[in-house]
Design a protein around this motif. Structure first.
Motif, PDB file in Angstrom:
ATOM      1  N   ALA A 160      52.492  38.872  47.099  1.00 27.01           N
ATOM      2  CA  ALA A 160      52.101  37.656  46.376  1.00 27.01           C
ATOM      3  C   ALA A 160      51.084  36.842  47.172  1.00 27.01           C
ATOM      4  CB  ALA A 160      53.334  36.807  46.064  1.00 27.01           C
ATOM      5  N   THR A 161      51.117  36.929  48.505  1.00 21.86           N
ATOM      6  CA  THR A 161      50.146  36.181  49.317  1.00 21.86           C
ATOM      7  C   THR A 161      48.719  36.685  49.097  1.00 21.86           C
ATOM      8  OG1 THR A 161      50.369  37.609  51.265  1.00 21.86           O
ATOM      9  CG2 THR A 161      51.839  35.691  51.132  1.00 21.86           C
ATOM     10  N   ALA A 162      48.554  37.868  48.536  1.00 20.73           N
ATOM     11  CA  ALA A 162      47.214  38.411  48.284  1.00 20.73           C
ATOM     12  C   ALA A 162      46.572  37.822  47.033  1.00 20.73           C
ATOM     13  CB  ALA A 162      47.283  39.933  48.162  1.00 20.73           C
ATOM     14  N   ILE A 163      47.345  37.180  46.179  1.00 22.52           N
ATOM     15  CA  ILE A 163      46.811  36.729  44.893  1.00 22.52           C
ATOM     16  C   ILE A 163      45.667  35.732  45.071  1.00 22.52           C
ATOM     17  CG2 ILE A 163      47.329  35.484  42.759  1.00 22.52           C
ATOM     18  CD1 ILE A 163      50.125  36.808  42.838  1.00 22.52           C
ATOM     19  N   SER A 164      45.855  34.693  45.856  1.00 20.38           N
ATOM     20  CA  SER A 164      44.815  33.670  46.011  1.00 20.38           C
ATOM     21  C   SER A 164      43.537  34.226  46.640  1.00 20.38           C
ATOM     22  CB  SER A 164      45.352  32.485  46.819  1.00 20.38           C
ATOM     23  OG  SER A 164      44.347  31.513  46.968  1.00 20.38           O
ATOM     24  N   PRO A 165      43.614  34.935  47.773  1.00 18.69           N
ATOM     25  CA  PRO A 165      42.360  35.471  48.318  1.00 18.69           C
ATOM     26  C   PRO A 165      41.712  36.528  47.423  1.00 18.69           C
ATOM     27  CG  PRO A 165      44.232  36.151  49.683  1.00 18.69           C
ATOM     28  CD  PRO A 165      44.729  35.173  48.672  1.00 18.69           C
ATOM     29  N   ALA A 166      42.513  37.270  46.679  1.00 25.60           N
ATOM     30  CA  ALA A 166      41.953  38.253  45.744  1.00 25.60           C
ATOM     31  C   ALA A 166      41.173  37.531  44.646  1.00 25.60           C
ATOM     32  CB  ALA A 166      43.058  39.113  45.146  1.00 25.60           C
ATOM     33  N   CYS A 167      41.721  36.439  44.136  1.00 29.59           N
ATOM     34  CA  CYS A 167      41.020  35.651  43.116  1.00 29.59           C
ATOM     35  C   CYS A 167      39.696  35.115  43.652  1.00 29.59           C
ATOM     36  CB  CYS A 167      41.907  34.506  42.633  1.00 29.59           C
ATOM     37  SG  CYS A 167      43.314  35.021  41.642  1.00 29.59           S
ATOM     38  N   THR A 168      39.724  34.609  44.875  1.00 27.35           N
ATOM     39  CA  THR A 168      38.495  34.096  45.492  1.00 27.35           C
ATOM     40  C   THR A 168      37.453  35.197  45.628  1.00 27.35           C
ATOM     41  OG1 THR A 168      39.719  32.385  46.678  1.00 27.35           O
ATOM     42  CG2 THR A 168      37.548  32.981  47.565  1.00 27.35           C
ATOM     43  N   ALA A 169      37.876  36.371  46.090  1.00 27.05           N
ATOM     44  CA  ALA A 169      36.943  37.495  46.253  1.00 27.05           C
ATOM     45  C   ALA A 169      36.336  37.905  44.916  1.00 27.05           C
ATOM     46  CB  ALA A 169      37.658  38.678  46.904  1.00 27.05           C
ATOM     47  N   ILE A 170      37.133  37.910  43.867  1.00 28.14           N
ATOM     48  CA  ILE A 170      36.643  38.288  42.540  1.00 28.14           C
ATOM     49  C   ILE A 170      35.652  37.245  42.021  1.00 28.14           C
ATOM     50  CG2 ILE A 170      37.318  38.586  40.116  1.00 28.14           C
ATOM     51  CD1 ILE A 170      39.961  39.873  41.307  1.00 28.14           C
ATOM     52  N   ARG A 171      36.007  35.971  42.136  1.00 34.62           N
ATOM     53  CA  ARG A 171      35.073  34.912  41.703  1.00 34.62           C
ATOM     54  C   ARG A 171      33.754  35.005  42.473  1.00 34.62           C
ATOM     55  NH1 ARG A 171      39.849  31.699  41.796  1.00 34.62           N
ATOM     56  NH2 ARG A 171      39.259  30.972  43.867  1.00 34.62           N
ATOM     57  N   ASP A 172      33.837  35.215  43.795  1.00 33.28           N
ATOM     58  CA  ASP A 172      32.624  35.313  44.613  1.00 33.28           C
ATOM     59  C   ASP A 172      31.773  36.517  44.205  1.00 33.28           C
ATOM     60  OD1 ASP A 172      33.452  33.045  45.965  1.00 33.28           O
ATOM     61  OD2 ASP A 172      34.066  34.130  47.787  1.00 33.28           O
ATOM     62  N   LEU A 173      32.418  37.635  43.928  1.00 33.28           N
ATOM     63  CA  LEU A 173      31.681  38.832  43.523  1.00 33.28           C
ATOM     64  C   LEU A 173      30.971  38.608  42.189  1.00 33.28           C
ATOM     65  CD1 LEU A 173      30.909  41.766  44.099  1.00 33.28           C
ATOM     66  CD2 LEU A 173      33.042  42.450  42.947  1.00 33.28           C
ATOM     67  N   ILE A 174      31.669  38.008  41.247  1.00 31.01           N
ATOM     68  CA  ILE A 174      31.041  37.733  39.945  1.00 31.01           C
ATOM     69  C   ILE A 174      29.862  36.789  40.121  1.00 31.01           C
ATOM     70  CG2 ILE A 174      31.364  36.660  37.672  1.00 31.01           C
ATOM     71  CD1 ILE A 174      34.298  37.712  37.807  1.00 31.01           C
ATOM     72  N   ARG A 175      30.018  35.757  40.944  1.00 35.50           N
ATOM     73  CA  ARG A 175      28.913  34.831  41.191  1.00 35.50           C
ATOM     74  C   ARG A 175      27.717  35.564  41.802  1.00 35.50           C
ATOM     75  NH1 ARG A 175      33.225  30.924  43.024  1.00 35.50           N
ATOM     76  NH2 ARG A 175      33.288  29.345  41.385  1.00 35.50           N
ATOM     77  N   THR A 176      28.000  36.457  42.739  1.00 35.00           N
ATOM     78  CA  THR A 176      26.922  37.240  43.366  1.00 35.00           C
ATOM     79  C   THR A 176      26.217  38.103  42.323  1.00 35.00           C
ATOM     80  OG1 THR A 176      28.070  37.275  45.484  1.00 35.00           O
ATOM     81  CG2 THR A 176      26.406  38.977  45.123  1.00 35.00           C
ATOM     82  N   TRP A 177      27.010  38.783  41.507  1.00 33.47           N
ATOM     83  CA  TRP A 177      26.428  39.649  40.481  1.00 33.47           C
ATOM     84  C   TRP A 177      25.621  38.852  39.459  1.00 33.47           C
ATOM     85  CZ3 TRP A 177      31.103  43.329  39.179  1.00 33.47           C
ATOM     86  CH2 TRP A 177      31.240  44.290  40.209  1.00 33.47           C
ATOM     87  N   HIS A 178      26.108  37.659  39.134  1.00 31.33           N
ATOM     88  CA  HIS A 178      25.437  36.837  38.121  1.00 31.33           C
ATOM     89  C   HIS A 178      24.402  35.913  38.746  1.00 31.33           C
ATOM     90  CE1 HIS A 178      28.323  37.309  34.527  1.00 31.33           C
ATOM     91  NE2 HIS A 178      28.588  38.279  35.389  1.00 31.33           N
TER      92      HIS A 178
END
Length: 157
Positions: free
Chosen positions: A136-154
């Motif tokens: 469960a501790t991975a949820i927050s950093p995983a969300c951040t990584a996904i948001r950052d990746l989408i921002r990079t792609w977009h």
């Protein structure tokens, strides 16, 4: 650019459902992002081939054996994701299905050029509706990584 974030897993099997739990954590923020679709892929089926083929970019979130401590995660992009799926067919219950969906998309002529897999190391796969505390501790950093990746792609700041 149409981005598909695909959460994979069975939420009745503790850490096996982590892909869905990450998707649920992302939903309040990303649901309003234009051109980003969040999709609960459950335990996979061939019906997911269509949404994958329609996406310009794909992020898969799943529990996978990355040979690390429970709750550790890694982001595999592009060919690194493909190599992981092809070389670790038994690393997760779903990767055979992801490999099959990849093959279908390639045959149809559209495996997204921008693609990534956020893989989280499970601790326990047994009956239970919540991930173990370590995972469960991975949820927050995983969300951040996904948001950052989408921002990079977009290319969004």
């Amino acid at each position: 650019m149409k981005t598909l974030v695909l959460g994979i897993g069975n939420t009745l099997l503790t850490d096996e459902g982590i892909g869905i739990h990450v998707l649920q954590a992302l939903e309040p923020e990303l649901a309003n992002w234009s051109d980003v679709t969040l999709l609960d892929g459950g335990t996979l089926s061939f019906t997911l081939a269509g949404p994958i083929e329609e996406a310009d970019a794909l992020i898969v979130v799943d529990a996978a054996n990355i040979k690390s401590k429970p709750g550790d995660w890694t982001l595999l992009e592009g060919e690194e994701m493909d190599a992981f799926l092809m070389s670790n067919r038994k690393a997760s219950v779903h990767e055979v299905g992801l490999t099959d969906l990849r093959a279908i998309a390639i045959l149809a002529g559209h495996w997204p050029e921008k693609r990534a897999m956020l893989a989280i190391q499970p601790q326990t796969i047994d009956w239970g509706e919540h991930p173990t505390p370590a995972v469960a501790t991975a949820i927050s950093p995983a969300c951040t990584a996904i948001r950052d990746l989408i921002r990079t792609w977009h290319h969004v700041a």
